[in-house]
Design a protein around this motif. Structure first.
Motif, PDB file in Angstrom:
ATOM      1  N   SER A  47      -1.951   6.696 -12.385  1.00 49.34           N
ATOM      2  CA  SER A  47      -2.875   5.799 -11.681  1.00 49.34           C
ATOM      3  C   SER A  47      -3.697   6.559 -10.654  1.00 49.34           C
ATOM      4  CB  SER A  47      -2.100   4.662 -11.009  1.00 49.34           C
ATOM      5  OG  SER A  47      -1.505   3.816 -11.968  1.00 49.34           O
ATOM      6  N   TRP A  76      -3.367  -1.237  -9.510  1.00 48.91           N
ATOM      7  CA  TRP A  76      -3.580  -0.310  -8.400  1.00 48.91           C
ATOM      8  C   TRP A  76      -5.071  -0.281  -8.084  1.00 48.91           C
ATOM      9  CZ3 TRP A  76       0.421   1.825  -5.791  1.00 48.91           C
ATOM     10  CH2 TRP A  76       1.678   1.831  -6.419  1.00 48.91           C
ATOM     11  N   TYR A  77      -5.395  -0.282  -6.778  1.00 46.76           N
ATOM     12  CA  TYR A  77      -6.783  -0.350  -6.336  1.00 46.76           C
ATOM     13  C   TYR A  77      -7.063   0.741  -5.306  1.00 46.76           C
ATOM     14  CZ  TYR A  77      -6.573  -4.700  -8.823  1.00 46.76           C
ATOM     15  OH  TYR A  77      -6.398  -5.623  -9.819  1.00 46.76           O
ATOM     16  N   GLU A  84     -10.174   0.272 -10.002  1.00 45.32           N
ATOM     17  CA  GLU A  84      -9.007  -0.496 -10.435  1.00 45.32           C
ATOM     18  C   GLU A  84      -8.314   0.183 -11.614  1.00 45.32           C
ATOM     19  OE1 GLU A  84      -8.515  -5.095 -11.734  1.00 45.32           O
ATOM     20  OE2 GLU A  84      -9.804  -3.891 -13.051  1.00 45.32           O
ATOM     21  N   ALA A 123      -2.636   3.891  -2.417  1.00 38.55           N
ATOM     22  CA  ALA A 123      -3.541   2.905  -3.005  1.00 38.55           C
ATOM     23  C   ALA A 123      -2.917   1.534  -2.811  1.00 38.55           C
ATOM     24  CB  ALA A 123      -3.750   3.187  -4.491  1.00 38.55           C
ATOM     25  N   HIS A 124      -3.740   0.499  -2.950  1.00 41.56           N
ATOM     26  CA  HIS A 124      -3.230  -0.868  -2.878  1.00 41.56           C
ATOM     27  C   HIS A 124      -2.565  -1.225  -4.203  1.00 41.56           C
ATOM     28  CE1 HIS A 124      -5.238  -1.308   0.859  1.00 41.56           C
ATOM     29  NE2 HIS A 124      -6.462  -1.422   0.355  1.00 41.56           N
ATOM     30  N   HIS A 125      -1.396  -1.856  -4.112  1.00 44.38           N
ATOM     31  CA  HIS A 125      -0.676  -2.302  -5.311  1.00 44.38           C
ATOM     32  C   HIS A 125      -0.571  -3.817  -5.268  1.00 44.38           C
ATOM     33  CE1 HIS A 125       3.133  -2.312  -8.004  1.00 44.38           C
ATOM     34  NE2 HIS A 125       2.047  -2.224  -8.743  1.00 44.38           N
ATOM     35  N   PRO A 165       0.560   5.817  -5.489  1.00 42.48           N
ATOM     36  CA  PRO A 165       0.687   5.335  -6.865  1.00 42.48           C
ATOM     37  C   PRO A 165       1.297   6.384  -7.780  1.00 42.48           C
ATOM     38  CG  PRO A 165      -1.553   6.040  -6.476  1.00 42.48           C
ATOM     39  CD  PRO A 165      -0.829   6.196  -5.159  1.00 42.48           C
ATOM     40  N   THR A 187       0.876  -1.169   0.000  1.00 48.47           N
ATOM     41  CA  THR A 187       0.000   0.000   0.000  1.00 48.47           C
ATOM     42  C   THR A 187       0.912   1.217   0.000  1.00 48.47           C
ATOM     43  OG1 THR A 187      -1.730  -1.177   1.221  1.00 48.47           O
ATOM     44  CG2 THR A 187      -1.853   1.228   1.182  1.00 48.47           C
ATOM     45  N   ARG A 246      -0.208  -6.119 -13.047  1.00 52.99           N
ATOM     46  CA  ARG A 246       0.243  -5.153 -12.050  1.00 52.99           C
ATOM     47  C   ARG A 246      -0.858  -4.111 -11.918  1.00 52.99           C
ATOM     48  NH1 ARG A 246       5.052  -6.177 -15.303  1.00 52.99           N
ATOM     49  NH2 ARG A 246       6.627  -7.248 -14.029  1.00 52.99           N
TER      50      ARG A 246
END
Length: 261
Positions: A123, A155-156, A228, A135-137, A119, A116, A153
């Motif tokens: 992104s 990003w969320y 996403e 963001a979550h990676h 980004p 996390t 790969r």
């Protein structure tokens, strides 16, 4: 090991302006495309050299080009085989897991890395995040019937997917987004381009660095909210893309959310 399929004799290599390796390459290409099923072994370099009256170096050069094109595949200790036919890469909004199951293949996912962090700007923009917001990676390797096919790969949006990295990420991510957050992607913009595999991607996919890849960047949303921004690198020797084109005017001025890479 099954017996090598014979190469039809009418084609022959002759002296002339066209290099012998190029002539042999086209002979083998026609044989593979018209006569041999996927996974069929071709004759050995020695057999081909004797059959066509050329050196093994000429044979090796011809075969090497067809391997680079994805028409043939070398298997260490076993020989050279016709490659599996390319799969149509889905251009609709479906998870990799569901897509492979639909094809009758067994999907598997290896989680390569998670974090996390803040980004890249592109992104962050795609996800609607302010500067400096993490963001979550997630990096995953996707296989079908044991064959590595794609590296993802993504990003969320952490605010919409709290605790995402604690889930079982070896399962279908879209199914878990739906189950855990009610946020299964229902709309996306997708951009496609070609790229050569860098060393890390090549290592994960078990291919040579520089091998051709199809790359898809998908920015997905759920209920109108971006969730996403994922880029997927697919092996070019296993995939192709077919699209239906109609003679319609483009929707001028309307750009995909998140833009191009």
């Amino acid at each position: 090991m099954s017996a090598a399929a014979p190469v039809p004799p009418p084609d022959r290599v002759v002296n002339g302006p066209t290099p012998k390796h190029a002539q042999l390459r086209e002979i083998l290409r026609r044989t593979v495309e018209r006569e041999l099923p996927p996974g069929a072994p071709i004759p050995s370099e020695r057999d081909l050299a004797q059959r066509y009256g050329v050196s093994r170096l000429t044979v090796r050069s011809a075969i090497g080009k067809l391997v680079e094109e994805g028409l043939l595949a070398r298997v260490r200790g076993k020989g050279t085989f016709t490659a599996a036919r390319r799969m149509e890469l889905q251009v609709y909004l479906m998870s990799f897991t569901d897509d492979m199951l639909r094809r009758g293949l067994t999907p598997a996912t290896e989680v390569v890395a998670t974090s996390t962090e803040v980004p890249p700007a592109t992104s962050a923009q795609a996800l609607g995040l302010a500067d400096g917001v993490p963001a979550h990676h997630l990096v995953r390797l996707r296989r079908a019937d044991g064959v590595p096919l794609a590296v993802e790969r993504g990003w969320y949006h952490a605010g919409r997917t709290p605790g995402l990295l604690d889930l079982d990420l070896s399962r279908s991510l879209y199914a878990q987004l739906a189950d855990a957050y009610g946020a299964r992607p229902d709309h996306a913009w997708q951009t496609v381009w070609a790229e050569s595999a860098d060393r890390e991607t090549a290592r994960l996919l078990n291919i040579r660095a520089g091998s051709p890849l199809l790359v898809f960047r998908r920015v997905s949303s759920s209920n109108g909210e971006p969730v996403e921004d994922m880029t997927s690198w697919y092996r070019g020797d296993h995939y192709q893309v077919t699209m239906q084109l109609d003679r319609n005017a483009p929707d001028s001025g309307h750009q995909p959310h998140g833009g191009n890479r």
